[in-house]
Design a protein around this motif. Structure first.
Motif, PDB file in Angstrom:
ATOM      1  N   GLU A   1       3.221  -0.567  -3.266  1.00 59.18           N
ATOM      2  CA  GLU A   1       2.828  -0.520  -4.531  1.00 59.18           C
ATOM      3  C   GLU A   1       2.348   0.909  -5.006  1.00 59.18           C
ATOM      4  O   GLU A   1       2.786   1.557  -6.055  1.00 59.18           O
TER       5      GLU A   1
ATOM      6  N   SER B   1       0.413  -3.355   4.014  1.00 65.64           N
ATOM      7  CA  SER B   1       2.025  -2.803   3.346  1.00 65.64           C
ATOM      8  C   SER B   1       2.200  -3.050   1.950  1.00 65.64           C
ATOM      9  O   SER B   1       2.779  -2.133   1.412  1.00 65.64           O
ATOM     10  N   ARG B   2       1.375  -4.207   1.237  1.00 62.59           N
ATOM     11  CA  ARG B   2       1.697  -4.381  -0.208  1.00 62.59           C
ATOM     12  C   ARG B   2       1.126  -3.490  -1.112  1.00 62.59           C
ATOM     13  O   ARG B   2       1.488  -2.841  -2.041  1.00 62.59           O
TER      14      ARG B   2
END
Length: 158
Positions: A54, A49-50
């Motif tokens: 980004e 997810s991160r």
């Protein structure tokens, strides 16, 4: 092509959980792809997810989307159970496959894959499965449609 910076209009009056139809080949370790009424919904698995949150904000990615070289991708306004990040893509009006293409379409798709990877490499990114099955045509323009195929480039490949 919709503006990639604006969220898709929510589907009012639709029970999204009932409308989520699994699609794709089911082999993407980064996400699960669903058809949800008039769009595709890509639910990103927690460990990734991160990175993809980004990535969707990266100016190079935004330019690739604006140029039509990468499928329009936005953060979704509605949840998919068990996923903290959900992305949306429009459904292209016509889907054709490499075995149906003319030689010039095949060439355009291959060059588009190379161009995409050349654009990603300065950001230390690449596609993990750059094959023609991940390219569709939006009218006459090849578009790379597997957003979660974009990954950090391996050290040995830089």
């Amino acid at each position: 092509m919709p503006d990639p910076h604006e969220p898709f209009i929510p589907m009012s009056g639709i029970d999204l959980e009932q409308e989520l139809i699994p699609t794709g080949m089911g082999i993407d370790k980064h996400a699960v792809l669903f058809r949800a009424h008039d769009r595709l919904v890509r639910a990103i698995h927690a460990p990734y997810s991160r990175f993809y949150a980004e990535l969707i904000e990266d100016p190079v990615i935004a330019q690739l989307i604006a140029d039509g070289r990468l499928v329009a991708t936005r953060k979704s306004l509605f949840p998919v159970p068990g996923h903290s990040l959900v992305l949306e893509h429009p459904i292209l009006s016509l889907v054709s496959y490499p075995f149906e293409w003319t030689p010039s379409m095949f060439k355009d798709a291959a060059l588009a894959l190379l161009d995409l990877n050349l654009s990603l490499l300065p950001r230390k990114l690449c596609t993990q499965d750059a094959h023609l099955w991940n390219v569709l045509f939006n009218r006459t323009q090849p578009v790379f449609v597997d957003f979660t195929s974009i990954i950090p480039a391996p050290d040995e490949g830089r």
